[in-house]
Write an enzyme that holds these catalytic residues in place. Structure first.
Site, PDB file in Angstrom:
ATOM      1  N   ARG A  44      -1.179  -5.316  14.298  1.00 20.98           N
ATOM      2  CA  ARG A  44      -1.332  -4.835  12.915  1.00 20.98           C
ATOM      3  C   ARG A  44      -2.777  -4.363  12.695  1.00 20.98           C
ATOM      4  O   ARG A  44      -3.019  -3.322  12.090  1.00 20.98           O
ATOM      5  CB  ARG A  44      -0.948  -5.945  11.915  1.00 20.98           C
ATOM      6  CG  ARG A  44       0.541  -6.298  11.943  1.00 20.98           C
ATOM      7  CD  ARG A  44       0.962  -7.175  10.765  1.00 20.98           C
ATOM      8  NE  ARG A  44       0.442  -8.526  10.818  1.00 20.98           N
ATOM      9  CZ  ARG A  44       1.055  -9.560  11.401  1.00 20.98           C
ATOM     10  NH1 ARG A  44       2.237  -9.393  11.979  1.00 20.98           N
ATOM     11  NH2 ARG A  44       0.510 -10.776  11.400  1.00 20.98           N
ATOM     12  N   LYS A 134      -4.760  -3.822  -6.553  1.00 20.55           N
ATOM     13  CA  LYS A 134      -3.446  -3.241  -6.890  1.00 20.55           C
ATOM     14  C   LYS A 134      -2.447  -4.321  -7.262  1.00 20.55           C
ATOM     15  O   LYS A 134      -2.450  -5.408  -6.682  1.00 20.55           O
ATOM     16  CB  LYS A 134      -2.911  -2.455  -5.687  1.00 20.55           C
ATOM     17  CG  LYS A 134      -1.551  -1.831  -5.947  1.00 20.55           C
ATOM     18  CD  LYS A 134      -0.943  -1.220  -4.703  1.00 20.55           C
ATOM     19  CE  LYS A 134       0.302  -1.990  -4.319  1.00 20.55           C
ATOM     20  NZ  LYS A 134       1.055  -1.351  -3.226  1.00 20.55           N
ATOM     21  N   LYS A 217      -0.998   4.239 -11.082  1.00 24.02           N
ATOM     22  CA  LYS A 217      -0.269   4.645  -9.861  1.00 24.02           C
ATOM     23  C   LYS A 217       1.224   4.688 -10.180  1.00 24.02           C
ATOM     24  O   LYS A 217       1.935   3.694 -10.039  1.00 24.02           O
ATOM     25  CB  LYS A 217      -0.562   3.649  -8.743  1.00 24.02           C
ATOM     26  CG  LYS A 217       0.239   3.879  -7.474  1.00 24.02           C
ATOM     27  CD  LYS A 217      -0.333   3.124  -6.283  1.00 24.02           C
ATOM     28  CE  LYS A 217       0.553   3.275  -5.069  1.00 24.02           C
ATOM     29  NZ  LYS A 217      -0.084   2.885  -3.827  1.00 24.02           N
TER      30      LYS A 217
HETATM   31  P1  13P Z   1       4.477   4.403  -0.670  1.00 22.49           P
HETATM   32  O1  13P Z   1       3.579   5.603  -0.824  1.00 22.49           O
HETATM   33  O2  13P Z   1       5.008   4.248   0.735  1.00 22.49           O
HETATM   34  O3  13P Z   1       5.529   4.333  -1.732  1.00 22.49           O
HETATM   35  O4  13P Z   1       3.573   3.129  -0.848  1.00 22.49           O
HETATM   36  C1  13P Z   1       2.673   3.103  -1.878  1.00 22.49           C
HETATM   37  C2  13P Z   1       2.508   1.722  -2.363  1.00 22.49           C
HETATM   38  O5  13P Z   1       1.423   1.213  -2.386  1.00 22.49           O
HETATM   39  C3  13P Z   1       3.704   1.007  -2.863  1.00 22.49           C
HETATM   40  O6  13P Z   1       3.306  -0.158  -3.533  1.00 22.49           O
END
Ligand code: 13P
Length: 337
Positions: A44, A134, A217
């Site tokens: 990873r 996030k 987002k």
């Molecule tokens: P994806 O762009 O693969 O949807 O992932 C973004 C993300 O951080 C989802 O929480």
């Protein structure tokens, strides 16, 4: 300009976007299993550090979202991962929610958890070098979903998270994701996403979050995967801009979309149209997981020691996304790989 606003702008400006490399160990294992690579800590790390040391990092990636395991790892040269990310001028971020669980009171919907002990964990992440965070709220969509309960509970959690993050001196990414799964129309997606986002800002304001020091987002406005509806990038862009213009306060500096199961090309083409048509003051860019990593992961899985080859694939994708964030991408820039 506040410190948090400066950080948000540094992450999003000049055609830069975010690399979402914060897959939990379970999700990363699923991704590695799919390409037949054994998922251990070393593999990873190897894949992720290969991306984080790519040359496109300095031009295209303003921030990288990490998972708890990764922010604590070191490269073979002894650098911490946040140090590696900072060395290209990018900023390290961290996913701080602890995942979505079934929401009591609703049969199938989910609530994101992680508020207990968050204040202490945030201080730890700041010490480790994180400057943004996030939290993802996830919403089912159908005739009856998302329910008022799911909209309200997830908005409340997102707002309490955001207030704690700002208190700790970091920029919260607010991620309300209305899923693509289902047979709903793009119009339904517009209606439900608008309701979800609207409620998030109601709660954020109630919790005294400084919106200038946040990043949204969201999902793009798309028809459900099983709807059979065909829609152009131009239409997707118009609906997406409408949704954001009508529901996001103008003090929010920028919007970084998730890719949510779109292919790499779809996610790039749609973002490009959004920027061509953008008639708002919001920066509109990417915070992609799969749409930045998929091809690189596939290539890497064939020879995990081919660092340069993997970086070439990642660099191409990152540069395409960066062009799209400026509305300057064209399909003709895509080479066959
Ligand atoms: P994806 O762009 O693969 O949807 O992932 C973004 C993300 O951080 C989802 O929480």
């Amino acid at each position: 300009m506040s410190e948090l606003n400066k950080i948000a702008l540094k992450i999003l400006s000049n055609g830069k976007g975010i690399l979402a490399a914060d897959e939990s160990t379970a999700t990363m294992t699923k991704r590695l299993d799919a390409v037949k690579v054994y998922s251990d800590e070393n593999n990873r790390l190897l894949f992720r550090q290969t991306l984080f040391s790519s040359s496109s990092m300095s031009e295209c990636i303003g921030g990288v979202i990490l998972y708890d395991e990764t922010i604590r790892q070191r490269t073979s040269n002894g650098k911490t991962i946040p140090e590696l990310i900072n060395s290209s001028g990018s900023i390290a971020g961290i996913k701080v929610d602890t995942g979505a669980k079934i929401l009591a009171g609703s049969k199938e919907e989910k609530i994101t958890e992680g508020l207990d002990g968050l204040r202490e964990r945030l201080n730890d992440y700041y010490e480790l070098g994180a400057r943004f965070t996030k939290w993802r709220g996830v919403y089912l969509i159908s005739d009856k979903y998302p329910s008022k309960l799911s909209i309200s509970a997830n908005a409340h959690a997102l707002a309490r998270y955001a207030a704690l993050v700002q208190e700790a001196g970091m920029v919260p990414i607010i991620e309300p994701e209305v899923l693509m799964d289902g047979d709903h129309s793009a119009k339904d997606c517009l209606m439900k996403t608008s309701e979800v986002i609207n409620k998030c800002y109601e709660e954020l304001e109630l919790n005294n979050v400084d919106l200038k020091g946040t990043i949204l987002k969201p999902n793009m406005i798309l028809p459900g995967k099983n709807s059979g509806e065909k829609i152009s990038s131009e239409e997707i862009a118009e609906l997406t801009i409408d949704c954001l213009k009508n529901n996001v306060p103008s003090s929010v500096p920028g919007i970084a979309f998730l890719s949510g199961g779109q292919t790499e090309i779809e996610a790039t083409a749609n973002l490009n149209q959004i920027n061509i048509k953008n008639n708002t003051d919001f920066i509109m860019t990417y915070s992609y997981g799969r749409a930045l990593q998929q091809s690189a992961l596939k290539f890497w899985s064939k020879d995990i020691n081919n660092i340069v080859g993997t970086q070439t694939i990642f660099d191409h994708r990152a540069r395409m996304c960066s062009m799209a964030a400026k509305g300057k991408w064209s399909k003709s820039f895509e080479k066959s790989q």
